[in-house]
Design a protein around this motif. Structure first.
Motif, PDB file in Angstrom:
ATOM      1  N   THR A  32       0.254   9.024 -15.278  1.00  0.00           N
ATOM      2  CA  THR A  32       0.034   9.338 -16.643  1.00  0.00           C
ATOM      3  C   THR A  32      -0.133   8.221 -17.423  1.00  0.00           C
ATOM      4  N   ALA A  33      -0.454   8.283 -18.581  1.00  0.00           N
ATOM      5  CA  ALA A  33      -0.778   7.075 -19.313  1.00  0.00           C
ATOM      6  C   ALA A  33       0.344   6.126 -19.759  1.00  0.00           C
ATOM      7  N   ALA A  34       1.638   6.811 -19.608  1.00  0.00           N
ATOM      8  CA  ALA A  34       2.817   6.081 -19.885  1.00  0.00           C
ATOM      9  C   ALA A  34       3.129   5.034 -18.536  1.00  0.00           C
ATOM     10  N   ASP A  35       2.610   5.777 -17.271  1.00  0.00           N
ATOM     11  CA  ASP A  35       2.744   4.949 -16.143  1.00  0.00           C
ATOM     12  C   ASP A  35       1.865   3.725 -16.320  1.00  0.00           C
ATOM     13  N   LEU A  36       0.856   3.768 -16.754  1.00  0.00           N
ATOM     14  CA  LEU A  36      -0.129   2.505 -17.066  1.00  0.00           C
ATOM     15  C   LEU A  36       0.495   1.638 -17.926  1.00  0.00           C
ATOM     16  N   ARG A  90       0.908  -1.219   0.039  1.00  0.00           N
ATOM     17  CA  ARG A  90      -0.003   0.033   0.010  1.00  0.00           C
ATOM     18  C   ARG A  90       0.680   1.339  -0.052  1.00  0.00           C
ATOM     19  N   HIS A  91       0.374   2.221  -0.766  1.00  0.00           N
ATOM     20  CA  HIS A  91       1.006   3.563  -0.944  1.00  0.00           C
ATOM     21  C   HIS A  91       2.400   3.394  -1.504  1.00  0.00           C
ATOM     22  N   HIS A  92       2.571   2.407  -2.151  1.00  0.00           N
ATOM     23  CA  HIS A  92       3.839   2.397  -3.195  1.00  0.00           C
ATOM     24  C   HIS A  92       3.694   3.403  -4.369  1.00  0.00           C
ATOM     25  N   ARG A  93       4.704   3.625  -4.963  1.00  0.00           N
ATOM     26  CA  ARG A  93       4.562   4.725  -5.998  1.00  0.00           C
ATOM     27  C   ARG A  93       3.955   4.067  -7.320  1.00  0.00           C
ATOM     28  N   ASP A  94       3.720   2.874  -7.314  1.00  0.00           N
ATOM     29  CA  ASP A  94       2.912   2.281  -8.361  1.00  0.00           C
ATOM     30  C   ASP A  94       1.667   1.935  -8.007  1.00  0.00           C
ATOM     31  N   SER A  95       1.149   2.157  -6.689  1.00  0.00           N
ATOM     32  CA  SER A  95      -0.223   1.531  -6.420  1.00  0.00           C
ATOM     33  C   SER A  95      -1.289   2.401  -7.256  1.00  0.00           C
ATOM     34  N   TRP A  96      -1.457   3.639  -7.254  1.00  0.00           N
ATOM     35  CA  TRP A  96      -2.422   4.268  -8.050  1.00  0.00           C
ATOM     36  C   TRP A  96      -2.337   4.049  -9.512  1.00  0.00           C
ATOM     37  N   ALA A  97      -1.256   3.786 -10.148  1.00  0.00           N
ATOM     38  CA  ALA A  97      -1.226   3.537 -11.765  1.00  0.00           C
ATOM     39  C   ALA A  97      -1.742   2.013 -11.605  1.00  0.00           C
ATOM     40  N   LEU A 150      -8.433   8.440 -19.171  1.00  0.00           N
ATOM     41  CA  LEU A 150      -7.423   8.428 -18.072  1.00  0.00           C
ATOM     42  C   LEU A 150      -7.897   9.712 -17.120  1.00  0.00           C
ATOM     43  N   ALA A 151      -8.310  10.778 -17.707  1.00  0.00           N
ATOM     44  CA  ALA A 151      -8.647  11.948 -16.910  1.00  0.00           C
ATOM     45  C   ALA A 151      -9.930  11.647 -16.174  1.00  0.00           C
ATOM     46  N   ARG A 152     -10.971  10.870 -17.017  1.00  0.00           N
ATOM     47  CA  ARG A 152     -12.137  10.594 -16.373  1.00  0.00           C
ATOM     48  C   ARG A 152     -12.058   9.496 -15.410  1.00  0.00           C
ATOM     49  N   ALA A 153     -11.096   8.653 -15.448  1.00  0.00           N
ATOM     50  CA  ALA A 153     -10.904   7.511 -14.343  1.00  0.00           C
ATOM     51  C   ALA A 153     -10.237   8.183 -13.255  1.00  0.00           C
ATOM     52  N   LYS A 154      -9.244   9.369 -13.366  1.00  0.00           N
ATOM     53  CA  LYS A 154      -8.964   9.879 -11.863  1.00  0.00           C
ATOM     54  C   LYS A 154     -10.107  10.672 -11.428  1.00  0.00           C
ATOM     55  N   ILE A 155     -10.902  11.374 -12.056  1.00  0.00           N
ATOM     56  CA  ILE A 155     -11.949  12.283 -11.498  1.00  0.00           C
ATOM     57  C   ILE A 155     -12.636  11.245 -10.654  1.00  0.00           C
ATOM     58  N   ARG A 156     -12.973  10.093 -11.216  1.00  0.00           N
ATOM     59  CA  ARG A 156     -14.033   9.049 -10.242  1.00  0.00           C
ATOM     60  C   ARG A 156     -13.253   8.911  -9.316  1.00  0.00           C
ATOM     61  N   ARG A 157     -11.978   8.648  -9.206  1.00  0.00           N
ATOM     62  CA  ARG A 157     -11.260   8.076  -7.975  1.00  0.00           C
ATOM     63  C   ARG A 157     -11.097   9.298  -7.218  1.00  0.00           C
ATOM     64  N   ARG A 203      -5.682  -6.254 -26.878  1.00  0.00           N
ATOM     65  CA  ARG A 203      -6.370  -5.169 -27.159  1.00  0.00           C
ATOM     66  C   ARG A 203      -5.649  -3.686 -26.362  1.00  0.00           C
ATOM     67  N   PHE A 204      -5.588  -3.862 -24.940  1.00  0.00           N
ATOM     68  CA  PHE A 204      -5.078  -2.630 -24.444  1.00  0.00           C
ATOM     69  C   PHE A 204      -3.692  -2.307 -24.916  1.00  0.00           C
ATOM     70  N   GLU A 205      -2.934  -3.683 -25.089  1.00  0.00           N
ATOM     71  CA  GLU A 205      -1.543  -3.279 -25.656  1.00  0.00           C
ATOM     72  C   GLU A 205      -1.556  -2.737 -26.827  1.00  0.00           C
ATOM     73  N   ARG A 206      -2.730  -3.027 -27.751  1.00  0.00           N
ATOM     74  CA  ARG A 206      -2.536  -2.245 -29.107  1.00  0.00           C
ATOM     75  C   ARG A 206      -3.126  -1.000 -29.074  1.00  0.00           C
ATOM     76  N   ASP A 207      -4.052  -0.914 -28.288  1.00  0.00           N
ATOM     77  CA  ASP A 207      -4.837   0.709 -28.340  1.00  0.00           C
ATOM     78  C   ASP A 207      -4.314   1.589 -27.189  1.00  0.00           C
ATOM     79  N   GLY A 208      -3.739   1.105 -26.130  1.00  0.00           N
ATOM     80  CA  GLY A 208      -3.349   2.015 -25.161  1.00  0.00           C
ATOM     81  C   GLY A 208      -4.571   2.521 -24.567  1.00  0.00           C
ATOM     82  N   VAL A 209      -4.326   3.671 -23.886  1.00  0.00           N
ATOM     83  CA  VAL A 209      -5.464   4.466 -22.974  1.00  0.00           C
ATOM     84  C   VAL A 209      -5.457   5.981 -23.744  1.00  0.00           C
ATOM     85  N   ALA A 210      -6.400   6.418 -23.961  1.00  0.00           N
ATOM     86  CA  ALA A 210      -6.665   7.738 -24.359  1.00  0.00           C
ATOM     87  C   ALA A 210      -6.532   8.866 -23.282  1.00  0.00           C
TER      88      ALA A 210
END
Length: 949
Positions: free
Chosen positions: A427-431, A292-299, A378-385, A367-374
């Motif tokens: 960021t999307a790169a973090d994902l 918990r609270h590792h730098r990669d937790s939220w990503a 990501l912005a919407r997911a962060k707002i929801r969280r 499909r995720f590997e091919r298309d990535g995340v717009a």
């Protein structure tokens, strides 16, 4: 509820989101000020104390949090941390037996509660602020003056309570052992996260009084404890109280901080379990990740959100939309100080081979590997969280608990701002990075839980998981008597007389928020309470009718209509509708209850107007998409099937069936029957929408950082376009109460517990006798641990983990009910005891019971307006049930005028054990015949009648 400092004003200016539903979500700048500013100090004995000041309501929360959980245990001695949590509530030298629960009731507290996690145990309480010194005194007595009161009989009884909790939460639930199986595969056997938090039955039974006392001495010294106080109080005065009551408790043994120890898998683990209660196959895929609270937790959390949530998420697109293998996917995280894991949980449709599900997951990953995340996704997911993050701080107890957990998991209580900053920085790169680092091609656990007679549905090559199942054996447990062998001890020395309970402080000054009202041109009534403590608005649109509109010959239409309202609009596909809501930081749900449809939601207050635009579209312009209807039907049928082995749901269905009968809309499964759901058409749902979703049946209410003018303006178009009419709610005849008692038994083979639900039709909410009866029920079964049912059925006998009674009053009808899951092999004994407690309640009600009832109800009004949910409840009582706006004052007069004689008269009139339906859901082979001993003849067996209705 205020988050302190200049945060409220800062965040209101900072949350500059989209100004229309169609706009893209903007990047969120950080708020100014602190989310939850703290004062902290440490006593000489090591107790770490954290204060947070919140002047919004005259209440305080007290959280005592030892830094000990199941991770401090050893193999063969598992479950101690959780068992100890139970024991810690029972008695202390100066509070006496049940003293904390009695104190909480007298002062109007929320009721003492607690929880055990892998790395922390916390004890939780909210009280009016005049009782703060009393709570500090009580918590200190528990911490330093408790262990001498524990005896072998007390330990024996509490073992039975914990075993009942285990049966209720795990043994008697579909997929109840899934997380145990996953943890055992994910971690090596000597890793503290490898065993169940609640422990094993064998380890619990083996625990001795010496073990318990050693555990206390090792882990419950002040040097291993954080005390958090949050709310409206004087910190200088409170510090003096903390020092007075806690400082002389010896420090105890220092506990070294746990060091991370991640799970390491060299290869995939593939196991299966044939589940006696599972109706549908379920696959859990678990990857070892980070603490918990590792730098990669939220990503990682955002990655799993974006993989699974929403119509266009790649895993949902493949598994739900295209291959139609499941109705939904769940992503979940389990993390602690040592390690963490991220899971996918997929409950497939009936007869689906889980190899197909696993293959679909791999296709979604590709499909995720091919298309990535717009970027906008990501912005919407962060707002929801972020909105969810704020919700953790709505109450002083929520804040106190989070501050304590930050202290344990992050090493400091003032971590909230950094936590939020870490979320915002993803960021999307973090994902992509965390996907490659922890998920793509990495060893993981696959756990298949399949119906007992369908092992072939498990993932190919799976080996049988080891699960220890309890057998039902009559008389296997010895009777317990916690009062046998009273503890004999020398009272622990203190510098002052701790038997003297501290006095109350000045009476709380309750600030009653004003209720504003308005009415739109179409007659829609609006009500609200303004509250600018959080940048949120919480709202409900209540529409009379709900399941009363269902046709008993074709049930399920109301539920299906509620689902279809969220599946897009004429202007937007379902995906576009979901994205529009997410971009505003909003969520909306629709449900069909017994008496009304409820459209409820929450949004960032800045975006209240565009959220209401979406609400208007949803109500007036449903999409009526055939594909979405097929998906909704499939999901509903799966829910009907999965609940066929869920004891609480079955008990509700049986009680409804025998109360209302098969020709009444409320006598049937609220989801409908498989055949009727499949047969419903869009035309029928459109017709129901036209009949039932009408403004003359509706009321709108809102709580939050929006005022009357803003609400009226935001709903003006709805008031103009939603045409008034003469819609009427069907009024089937109210059910007749039974003329005599009978037992109705539903067979749930091999059930480790019997689910008891006893009751009969009773008072409506607007009946003048309803509130007096509700008050009278407090000591019977409405007052938690202050209630007679809990004290006798759980605390004296150890038959159950929980039992309660309630008068449930609606606008259409009402009911009196008692519910409790009990150990299977004491079904008759528990039923008899519950029946006798209810029967004898009036005769045994005492002046002391009356004093406790009056004290709790009158003093608990200090908490009546603390949260948005509490405020909405008040607005609902006024709007939905027609109570006067000042009904709390009228109810206070009822409480003040209550006497022992009035309670006895209510009990004589309203508690009718000689005309009660006794529903039992349990193992008929071992328990049905025994129920004849209750004295109401042989039980009526009732399975086929409700199996698919």
């Amino acid at each position: 509820m205020a988050l302190g400092g200049s945060w409220t004003a800062g965040v209101a200016a900072a949350l500059l989101l989209a100004t229309s539903a169609a706009a893209q979500p903007a990047r969120l700048p950080p708020p100014t000020g602190q989310l939850a500013p703290v004062q902290q100090f440490t006593l000489a004995n090591g107790l770490h104390v954290v204060f947070h000041i919140d002047r919004s309501d005259p209440v305080t929360a007290v959280v005592l949090a030892p830094r000990v959980g199941s991770s401090r245990e050893t193999p063969g001695r598992t479950g101690f941390a959780h068992l100890f949590e139970h024991l810690f509530f029972l008695e202390s030298e100066n509070l006496g037996k049940g003293g904390l629960d009695k104190l909480s009731a007298r002062v109007g507290g929320s009721g003492a509660d607690g929880s055990t996690d892998r790395d922390i145990t916390d004890y939780l309480q909210t009280v009016p602020n005049d009782a703060l010194e009393k709570m500090i005194w009580a918590e200190a007595d528990k911490l330093g003056f408790f262990i001498n009161t524990v005896t072998d009989p007390v330990l024996a009884k509490e073992k039975q309570v914990v075993k009942n909790e285990k049966r209720e939460l795990y043994d008697n639930q579909p997929y109840g052992f899934a997380q145990h199986v996953v943890a055992a595969q994910l971690y090596p056997r000597d890793h503290p996260y490898s065993w169940p938090l609640i422990g094993s039955m064998a380890d619990l039974e083996a625990a001795t009084l010496g073990d318990v006392k050693a555990f206390y001495r090792r882990w419950y010294g002040p040097g291993n404890v954080t005390l958090v106080i949050a709310g409206d109080f004087d910190p200088v005065q409170a510090r003096g109280w903390v020092e007075k009551y806690f400082a002389e408790i010896p420090k105890g043994t220092a506990a070294p901080r746990l060091q991370p120890r991640k799970a390491t898998l060299s290869a995939n683990r593939n196991v299966y379990y044939p589940d006696a209660f599972a109706e549908l196959p379920q696959l859990t895929l678990a990857w070892p990740t980070v603490p918990r609270h590792h730098r990669d937790s939220w990503a990682l959390t955002l990655l799993f959100d974006l993989l699974t949530q929403g119509k266009d998420a790649p895993l949902s697109k493949v598994l739900v939309e295209e291959q139609r293998l499941t109705a939904e996917l769940k992503a979940q995280v389990s993390d602690g100080v040592l390690a963490g894991e991220h899971d996918l949980v997929i409950t497939a449709f009936k007869d689906v081979d889980l190899d197909r599900v696993r293959a679909g997951v791999n296709q979604g990953f590709a499909r995720f590997e091919r298309d990535g995340v717009a970027a906008e996704h990501l912005a919407r997911a962060k707002i929801r969280r972020e909105v969810e993050f704020y919700r953790n701080f709505e109450s002083v107890l929520g804040k106190a608990r989070n501050l304590a957990r930050y202290d344990v998991y992050a090493g400091t209580p003032d971590f909230a701002d950094r936590d939020l900053a870490m979320l915002r920085a993803v960021t999307a790169a973090d994902l992509q990075r965390v996907y490659r680092a922890y998920i793509k091609g990495r060893p993981h656990v696959a756990a298949s839980f399949v119906p007992r007679d369908q092992p072939q549905l498990a993932v190919q090559g799976a080996t049988l998981a080891r699960v220890v199942e309890e057998r039902i054996v009559q008389g296997a447990e010895k009777p317990v008597d916690p009062d046998a062998g009273q503890a004999v001890y020398k009272r622990t020395a203190s510098s002052f007389d701790r038997t003297v309970e501290p006095p109350y402080g000045p009476p709380p000054q309750v600030k009653t928020p004003p209720i504003w009202e308005a009415r739109l041109p179409n007659g829609l009534r609006l009500m609200g309470m303004q509250d600018r403590e959080l940048p949120l608005a919480t709202f409900e649109l209540s529409i009379d009718g709900g399941r009363l509109f269902d046709d008993p010959k074709k049930p399920g239409a109301a539920n299906l209509l509620a689902q279809m309202l969220t599946k897009g609009t004429v202007r937007r596909t379902r995906a576009e509708f979901e994205q529009a809501l997410q971009g505003l930081g909003a969520d909306v749900t629709v449900s069909a209850g017994e008496e009304r449809f409820l459209i409820s939601g929450r949004t960032l207050a800045r975006n209240f107007a565009p959220t209401m635009d979406l609400l208007r579209e949803m109500i007036l312009e449903p999409r009526w998409d055939e594909t979405e209807l097929r998906l909704a039907k499939a999901a509903t049928v799966a829910s009907i099937q999965s609940r066929r082995a869920e004891a609480p749901a079955l008990a509700e269905r049986v009680m409804s069936h025998v109360t209302y009968g098969p020709d009444h809309p409320l006598g049937l499964n609220p989801l409908g029957a498989e055949a009727s759901v499949q047969a419903l058409t869009l035309a029928e749902l459109k017709a129901l929408h036209a009949r039932a979703i009408a403004p003359n049946l509706a009321r709108f209410r809102v709580v939050g950082a929006v005022d009357r003018n803003a609400t009226v303006a935001a709903l003006r178009d709805l008031g103009r376009r939603w045409k008034a009419g003469g819609a009427k709610v069907p009024k089937p005849p109210a059910p007749d109460p039974p003329s005599a008692s009978r037992v109705v038994f539903y067979d749930l083979p091999d059930a480790k517990q019997s689910m008891l639900q006893f009751g009969y039709p009773a008072l409506r909410r607007d009946d003048p006798d309803y509130y007096p009866a509700w008050v009278a029920n407090y000591v019977l079964g409405g007052g938690g641990f202050a209630s007679r049912l809990i004290q006798q059925v759980r605390e004296d006998k150890g038959y159950t983990y929980g039992v309660r009674s309630t008068f449930r009053g609606g606008a259409y009808d009402g009911a009196f009910q008692v519910t409790s899951p009990v150990r299977a092999n004491v079904t008759l004994e528990a039923a008899t005891l519950i029946r006798d407690i209810v029967r004898d309640y009036g005769r045994t009600f005492t002046p002391q019971d009356l004093e406790v009832t009056k004290a709790f109800i009158s003093k608990s009004n200090a908490r009546a307006f603390e949260t948005p949910a509490a405020k909405l409840k008040i607005l609902a009582n006024v709007g939905d049930y027609g109570l006067p706006r000042d009904y709390l004052r009228a109810e206070a007069r009822v409480v003040s005028g209550m006497t022992v004689e009035k309670v006895q008269a209510i009990a004589a009139k309203q508690l009718r054990t000689d005309a009660m339906t006794f529903v039992v859901v349990g193992d008929a082979r071992t328990q049905a015949a025994r129920m004849t001993g209750l004295g109401y003849g042989a039980p009526v067996m009732i399975k086929d009648e409700v199996a698919d209705r």
